[in-house]
Design a protein around this motif. Structure first.
Motif, short mmCIF file in Angstrom:
data_model
loop_
_atom_site.label_atom_id
_atom_site.label_comp_id
_atom_site.label_asym_id
_atom_site.label_seq_id
_atom_site.Cartn_x
_atom_site.Cartn_y
_atom_site.Cartn_z
N ALA A 1 7.69 79.38 116.32
CA ALA A 1 7.78 80.77 116.80
C ALA A 1 9.22 81.25 116.57
O ALA A 1 10.03 81.35 117.51
CB ALA A 1 7.40 80.84 118.27
N GLU B 1 14.45 77.37 125.79
CA GLU B 1 13.28 78.13 125.37
C GLU B 1 13.39 78.51 123.89
O GLU B 1 12.39 78.51 123.16
CB GLU B 1 13.13 79.39 126.22
CG GLU B 1 11.80 80.11 126.06
CD GLU B 1 10.63 79.29 126.52
OE1 GLU B 1 9.54 79.43 125.91
OE2 GLU B 1 10.77 78.50 127.47
N SER C 1 10.73 77.26 121.16
CA SER C 1 10.05 78.24 120.29
C SER C 1 10.22 77.85 118.82
O SER C 1 9.27 77.91 118.03
CB SER C 1 10.63 79.64 120.53
OG SER C 1 10.37 80.06 121.86
N ALA D 1 10.56 84.50 118.39
CA ALA D 1 10.88 84.24 119.79
C ALA D 1 12.16 83.42 119.90
O ALA D 1 12.96 83.61 120.82
CB ALA D 1 9.72 83.51 120.46
N ALA D 2 12.36 82.50 118.96
CA ALA D 2 13.54 81.64 119.00
C ALA D 2 14.83 82.45 118.89
O ALA D 2 15.77 82.25 119.66
CB ALA D 2 13.46 80.60 117.88
#
Length: 294
Positions: free
Chosen positions: A202, A193, A197, A205-206
């Protein structure tokens, strides 16, 4: 005990035309083997010829129960992976004869995780395979007629088989991102994920997901759950699970992750693409060190 990984379901049209579908796990999904059988009718009844027209389209879904309702979740469409050339792909099936085709469906990691959740809770995962194709019934006769079929196969997959499938898929996803296959599904999911991200820009978020993957890995290696990440890193450093250099790297990820996880620090806007890439690279390095065979 080793159980058979493949599962099978069949449907019958006009009492003699049987279409059998079986599912077999591959590295990242399922191979769908479809067999068309034109079985002779009993006695002196004349068994019609059947002709299958391609393309055969389809998709797969599964049931996901919530408190309020049963949801049907779409996985993906199927892809024809048969060896035949497209121009030669239609099948004429005389009585007593059969034909076969192969399809493939990829199972993305998010569905792998949800299937595991369902299997743990219900003990079974219900898959539905939808196939759409045309059939020329009584082919090559004056009475021939075209039917558009929508076949729906129901597969109730017990937990023991789902777990075999999941183990195969998780190993492959880990190999794709060059991580040891011993990493748990939860940690791998969080790291993937983070990468996803990053790939869509993103970055906040990463770094948050990289931090989460790191924390889960530390807890898996013996850090006390419920403690702050700072304390968990130092705890494993004191236990010699992390050396001084690796612990220092882990603190770097911790600081990056705080930007995304704690907006009150007002550091969120400072996360750049380079920060996110560094956090992911460091987390990957730590995960490989923690889970590689010594």
């Amino acid at each position: 005990m080793i159980m058979k990984e493949s599962v099978e379901s069949s449907l019958i049209f006009e009492k003699h035309f049987k279409v059998i579908a079986s599912l077999t796990p591959s590295r990242t999904g399922l191979v769908i083997h479809v067999v068309f059988k034109n079985e002779p009718l009993p006695g002196r009844q004349v068994t019609p010829n059947v002709e299958i027209w391609f393309p055969i389209n389809g998709y797969m879904t599964y049931m996901y129960k919530t408190i309020e309702e049963n949801m049907v979740v779409l996985i993906e469409s199927i892809y024809d992976v048969s060896d035949s050339e497209p121009a030669m792909h239609d099948y004429f099936i005389a009585p007593g004869k059969s034909a076969e085709a192969y399809f493939y469906i990829r199972i993305p990691l998010e569905h792998v995780e949800r299937m595991k959740e369902i299997a743990d809770k219900e003990g079974i995962v219900t898959l539905f395979l939808h196939l759409y194709f045309s059939v020329l019934y009584r082919a090559r006769s004056f009475a021939q007629k075209t039917y558009k079929l929508h076949l729906v196969y129901k597969f109730n997959i017990p937990k023991v088989i789902i777990e075999q499938w999941l183990a195969r898929w998780i190993v492959t996803y880990a190999q794709y991102i060059d991580l040891p296959s011993k990493i748990s599904r939860e940690i791998l999911s969080d790291f993937i994920e983070a990468v996803k991200s990053f790939n869509v820009g993103a970055y906040k978020a990463a770094v948050a997901m990289a931090r989460r993957a790191l924390q889960q890995a530390l807890e898996d290696k013996g850090a006390t759950k419920g403690k702050k990440l700072l304390e968990q890193i130092n705890e494993l450093k004191n236990k010699k699970v992390l050396d001084k250099a690796t612990a220092s790297l882990a603190h770097g990820v911790r600081q990056f992750g705080n930007y995304g996880a704690h907006p009150q620090n007002d550091l969120l806007a400072q996360v750049t693409r380079d920060d996110a890439k560094l956090a992911i690279d460091i987390t990957k390095k730590i995960l490989k060190e923690l889970y590689s065979i010594q």
